[in-house]
Design a protein around this motif. Structure first.
Motif, PDB file in Angstrom:
ATOM      1  N   UNK B 113     148.895 -74.142  29.403  1.00  0.00           N
ATOM      2  CA  UNK B 113     149.705 -73.860  30.582  1.00  0.00           C
ATOM      3  C   UNK B 113     149.009 -72.747  31.353  1.00  0.00           C
ATOM      4  N   UNK B 114     148.729 -72.969  32.634  1.00  0.00           N
ATOM      5  CA  UNK B 114     148.035 -71.884  33.308  1.00  0.00           C
ATOM      6  C   UNK B 114     147.790 -72.054  34.786  1.00  0.00           C
ATOM      7  N   UNK B 115     147.241 -70.997  35.378  1.00  0.00           N
ATOM      8  CA  UNK B 115     146.763 -70.902  36.762  1.00  0.00           C
ATOM      9  C   UNK B 115     147.861 -70.671  37.793  1.00  0.00           C
ATOM     10  N   UNK B 116     147.513 -69.852  38.752  1.00  0.00           N
ATOM     11  CA  UNK B 116     148.336 -69.670  39.941  1.00  0.00           C
ATOM     12  C   UNK B 116     147.553 -70.157  41.158  1.00  0.00           C
ATOM     13  N   UNK B 117     146.305 -69.679  41.313  1.00  0.00           N
ATOM     14  CA  UNK B 117     145.525 -70.055  42.493  1.00  0.00           C
ATOM     15  C   UNK B 117     144.832 -71.405  42.304  1.00  0.00           C
ATOM     16  N   UNK B 118     144.612 -72.070  43.428  1.00  0.00           N
ATOM     17  CA  UNK B 118     143.848 -73.321  43.385  1.00  0.00           C
ATOM     18  C   UNK B 118     142.433 -73.070  42.910  1.00  0.00           C
ATOM     19  N   UNK B 119     141.884 -71.902  43.292  1.00  0.00           N
ATOM     20  CA  UNK B 119     140.505 -71.584  42.905  1.00  0.00           C
ATOM     21  C   UNK B 119     140.378 -71.604  41.388  1.00  0.00           C
ATOM     22  N   UNK B 120     141.355 -71.052  40.685  1.00  0.00           N
ATOM     23  CA  UNK B 120     141.246 -71.005  39.229  1.00  0.00           C
ATOM     24  C   UNK B 120     141.484 -72.392  38.625  1.00  0.00           C
ATOM     25  N   UNK B 121     142.380 -73.178  39.243  1.00  0.00           N
ATOM     26  CA  UNK B 121     142.597 -74.537  38.712  1.00  0.00           C
ATOM     27  C   UNK B 121     141.332 -75.367  38.870  1.00  0.00           C
ATOM     28  N   UNK B 122     140.709 -75.249  40.050  1.00  0.00           N
ATOM     29  CA  UNK B 122     139.463 -75.987  40.293  1.00  0.00           C
ATOM     30  C   UNK B 122     138.382 -75.578  39.295  1.00  0.00           C
ATOM     31  N   UNK B 123     138.409 -74.306  38.895  1.00  0.00           N
ATOM     32  CA  UNK B 123     137.378 -73.823  37.976  1.00  0.00           C
ATOM     33  C   UNK B 123     137.575 -74.348  36.560  1.00  0.00           C
ATOM     34  N   UNK B 124     138.816 -74.553  36.136  1.00  0.00           N
ATOM     35  CA  UNK B 124     139.029 -74.993  34.749  1.00  0.00           C
ATOM     36  C   UNK B 124     139.044 -76.512  34.599  1.00  0.00           C
ATOM     37  N   UNK B 125     139.330 -77.246  35.675  1.00  0.00           N
ATOM     38  CA  UNK B 125     139.498 -78.693  35.515  1.00  0.00           C
ATOM     39  C   UNK B 125     138.293 -79.398  34.881  1.00  0.00           C
ATOM     40  N   UNK B 126     137.047 -79.030  35.245  1.00  0.00           N
ATOM     41  CA  UNK B 126     135.924 -79.712  34.583  1.00  0.00           C
ATOM     42  C   UNK B 126     135.977 -79.591  33.055  1.00  0.00           C
ATOM     43  N   UNK B 127     136.482 -78.470  32.561  1.00  0.00           N
ATOM     44  CA  UNK B 127     136.574 -78.272  31.114  1.00  0.00           C
ATOM     45  C   UNK B 127     137.573 -79.264  30.512  1.00  0.00           C
ATOM     46  N   UNK B 128     138.737 -79.386  31.157  1.00  0.00           N
ATOM     47  CA  UNK B 128     139.763 -80.279  30.623  1.00  0.00           C
ATOM     48  C   UNK B 128     139.333 -81.736  30.750  1.00  0.00           C
ATOM     49  N   UNK B 129     138.577 -82.036  31.805  1.00  0.00           N
ATOM     50  CA  UNK B 129     138.100 -83.403  31.971  1.00  0.00           C
ATOM     51  C   UNK B 129     137.029 -83.721  30.930  1.00  0.00           C
TER      52      UNK B 129
END
Lengths: 381, 417
Positions: B113-129
């Protein structure tokens, strides 16, 4: 200074680091760890780049992250353009269509070519450094003023990138990137290929750096670091040599930035922020800024310890405190950085080998001379 | 000869010591991925506790932990306790990515569960993918994203604006001035706003973006006075919200004739500026602290009991809270040996939960959430008076403004029709 690097212990030091780095994937197959180590090695390259300008030419560049970030963006632009079309809005990257940009801006066009992107990743930072260096060094700006100007440069470039979000992705940076494929090798962020790319890049950077500091140009650079005025009286064009060190350092940092995009899978304006720039200085200082190997190891050790401490639940609240204590300890007890341990070992060992009252060995003899040069170096830095 | 060898050994020993300090985990290979082991299910909690967005993200961290503790107090899931692995990504995208890797790979969290800013979500998504793990993102955002490895429980533009814009036009008029912070969220919201206004025969009399953190609005307010819009449509965020409201009032403008209609002003910002500056302005969001449901009374009561009487809940912390329950329900559907991120994702699709804002549901078509948009009028007390509640839940349409681009359940990619 150069006598130190020709001593056997140093040569073994270089070889050992290279061997350890290259042998690592034999013991570690986990992609996550390889990715982590690749990241540390890239920081090593970045720190080495600063060492060339700070440790060897006396230019304390607090804007090193500009070069790093620009390199990172160049690689990200090339990868973004190759991301399968479904993730981009009708030929232009998704963030552009959010900003109502309908056609690809002219300066994005050449990034369709990997060759251009890789060239630009080094050339753009180097050209920017050259222009800045031209004004700064011609005007004979030195010492802390160079630090201030480079820091200001960093802030300006950072703001420009965030503000021009239609073309740079702004605050979010450039995300959703494809994997780099060159010569049939896919440089996936978690692969051995990417790890080796980083490792060989560090080795190449070490060799290039050594070649420069061993050359006549390198000697002049070091002389400028120790006494700029005197070198000028000898008839050398000091600004010329300073700018050379500045540009080479920027190009290497740009290359490190490109690798960083591969490992992180995105580019962000936070790659060129003040805290990264200051971290580079700390890595350099902890490892030993008078040595390329030292600077690289400094980055690897500091980021490695940092990563391990901050990851461990035991140190969640205290890891920053521990890092701070370590920095202070290194500065107090090993003012020339961690690598000065090699000299200490070597000297102690030579004394033993020479047997009590034997004659002093050549490396032990000029012990006082480097100390004097170190002192001047501190005035500059 | 011996000299050389000993030299080498000493150098190597020093290097070894350095390397060992740097890489204590070097010899530990990852065991087979086994989620839900030792009677516990590990989940990651990835909100910044330090850095620029720490204040709001700390409230998200708290809401998440409260839900986790409640679930554990009620016996956990399948008799197993949820174990929260908390990391502090320090408001830095690179640290976000690094900590996400750690949570997914080293800690083997089954979801994060995480992130507030879009910038941080964009940064972690490659890891989850890459690791096919699952990220739960509670913040309202600009839409136009469709990752298989993310569950989005905050509002997208169509949910915030579909009822809002017609209501504003009906009550105040057709002339809008668009003011936002200069990043992707305000731009995208304004794109949507312009489409809606066009349908209603409205008009944009000005559009302006200020840098993040901007606090000098004199020239902007002069333009308000010159253009006399009926509505000031604001997507200004953070500290700028406080400055904008205060300077608006100081300039003598009146919310009755020229209200600011925001998508981003929450109870948190009002607490920072003082209720008298916000009074009379509007916000559209699926949740306000003043929502009158039994679930919300419990949520607010428990939150204040746990973290302090003066704490406020807001339209980001509420999804941060209910998404943990959606996760719980998804895991409950699975037999313990099947617990893994892809199966949880599948089980999560279509899950419904009676959240503080109303009954919410994860849309199997795009992993976004059906929500209950509301229009609130800020009061001098710092709370919102809810003027209008949606009659039904509103479907999430992350590609609403882009006809022809849709999420598909199979691989969830965007497709040109």
């Amino acid at each position: 200074m150069s006598t130190r690097h020709s001593s056997r212990a140093w040569i073994y030091g270089y070889i050992a680091v290279c061997v350890v780095m290259l042998a690592l994937p034999l013991f570690v197959s986990d992609g996550y760890l390889l990715n982590k180590f690749a990241r540390y090695i890239i920081f090593g390259i970045l720190s080495l780049a600063l060492c060339l300008s700070w440790g060897y030419a006396g230019i304390l560049n607090l804007g090193q992250a500009v070069s790093f970030g620009l390199g990172s963006y160049c690689m990200a632009m090339a990868l973004k353009l190759r991301t399968i079309p479904i993730q981009t809005g009708g030929g232009v990257p998704d963030f552009m269509s959010w900003n109502n940009v309908k056609t690809l801006p002219w300066f994005w066009e050449p990034f369709h070519s990997y060759a251009f992107a890789i060239f630009a990743g080094m050339a753009v930072p180097a050209i920017l450094a050259f222009l800045l260096g031209w004004f700064v060094f011609r005007a004979r700006v030195t010492g802390v003023y160079v630090a201030i100007i480079t820091l200001a440069m960093l802030v300006v470039v950072n703001l420009l990138i965030i503000d021009a979000q239609s073309y740079t992705g702004g605050f979010n940076g450039i995300t959703d990137l494809t994997t780099l494929k060159l010569f049939g090798i896919a440089f996936d962020a978690y692969s051995k290929a990417t790890y080796y790319l980083a490792a060989f890049s560090l080795i190449a950077a070490l060799l290039i750096g050594l070649a420069i500091i061993k050359s006549k140009t390198g000697l002049v650079m070091q002389a400028i670091r120790d006494d700029e005025m005197r070198v000028r009286y000898f008839g050398y064009d000091v600004a010329h040599y300073q700018n050379f060190a500045f540009c080479v350092s920027a190009a290497i940092a740009g290359f490190a930035g490109m690798l960083y995009t591969l490992v992180m899978e995105f580019a962000s304006p936070t790659f060129l922020n003040v805290s990264i720039s200051l971290s580079i200085v700390i890595w350099c200082a902890v490892g030993g800024r008078a040595s390329l190997l030292g600077a690289a190891l400094g980055a690897i050790v500091v980021t490695g310890v940092q990563g391990s401490l901050s990851d461990s639940p035991k140190f969640l609240d205290t890891w920053m405190l521990i890092m701070g204590a370590l920095f202070i300890a290194v500065v107090l007890f090993l003012p020339k950085g961690l690598v000065s341990l090699i000299d200490i070992f070597e000297q102690r060992f030579r004394k033993q080998a020479a047997g009590g009252g034997g004659p002093l060995t050549p490396t032990a003899l000029p012990a006082a001379a480097p100390a004097a040069s170190e002192l001047r170096q501190d005035e500059v830095g | 000869m011996g000299l050389k060898r000993r030299d080498f050994l000493k150098g190597a020993a020093a290097l070894g010591a350095g390397a060992a300090a740097g890489f204590p985990n070097i010899w530990i290979k990852n065991a087979d991925l086994a989620f839900a082991a030792n009677g516990e299910i590990k989940v990651g909690v990835l909100f910044s506790l330090t850095g620029t967005t720490a204040i709001i993200e700390t409230s998200l961290n708290q809401a998440t932990l409260m839900a986790i503790d409640e679930i554990n107090a009620a016996g956990g899931i399948h008799g197993m306790k949820l174990k929260a692995v908390i990391e502090d990504p320090a408001s830095d995208p690179a640290t976000f990515a690094q900590k996400a890797r750690k949570l997914v790979v080293s800690d083997k969290c089954v979801s994060v569960f995480g992130s507030y800013t879009s910038a941080s979500r964009k940064a972690v998504l490659p890891v989850f993918e890459h690791y096919n793990n699952l990220y739960w993102y509670p913040t309202l955002y600009e839409g136009r994203e469709c990752s298989m490895n993310c569950i989005y429980t905050g509002a997208v533009p169509n949910q915030q604006q579909k009822n809002y814009i017609p209501w504003l036009v009906k009550n105040f008029g057709k002339r809008f001035y668009l003011i936002g912070s200069n990043y992707v969220y305000p731009k995208e919201e304004n794109n949507v706003c312009k489409i809606l206004l066009k349908q209603l025969g409205g008009e944009v009399v000005g559009e302006e973006y200020v840098p993040l953190g901007h606090s000098e609005f004199a020239s902007v307010i002069q333009k308000f006075k010159d253009t006399k819009p009926n509505v000031i449509f604001s997507t200004v965020v953070g500290d700028s919200v406080v400055a904008l409201h205060r300077q608006y009032k100081a300039a003598g403008l009146d919310p009755k004739t020229m209200p600011m209609a925001s998508l981003t002003t929450s109870e948190e910002e009002i607490a920072a500026m003082g209720g008298e500056f916000a009074a009379g302005h509007f916000t559209s969001a699926p949740y306000f602290m003043s929502v009158d449901t039994p679930e919300n009374h419990k949520f607010v009561g428990d939150f204040q009991k746990r973290y302090g009487k003066n704490k406020v809940t807001n339209f980001v912390s509420e999804p941060a809270y209910f998404q943990v329950y959606l996760f719980k329900q998804a895991v409950e559907k699975l037999s313990p040996k099947d617990i893994a991120p892809p199966t949880i994702r599948k089980a999560a699709w279509g899950q419904q939960y009676q959240a503080p804002q109303g009954l919410v549901k994860i849309d199997p078509k795009n992993s976004h959430t059906y929500l209950w948009p509301k229009i609130g009028e800020a009061q001098a007390s710092g709370q919102f008076k809810i003027i209008k509640n949606s009659k039904e839940w509103v479907e999430p349409l992350p590609y609403w403004a882009y006809p022809g681009e849709v999420c598909t359940p199979n691989g969830m990619t965007q497709k040109k029709a």
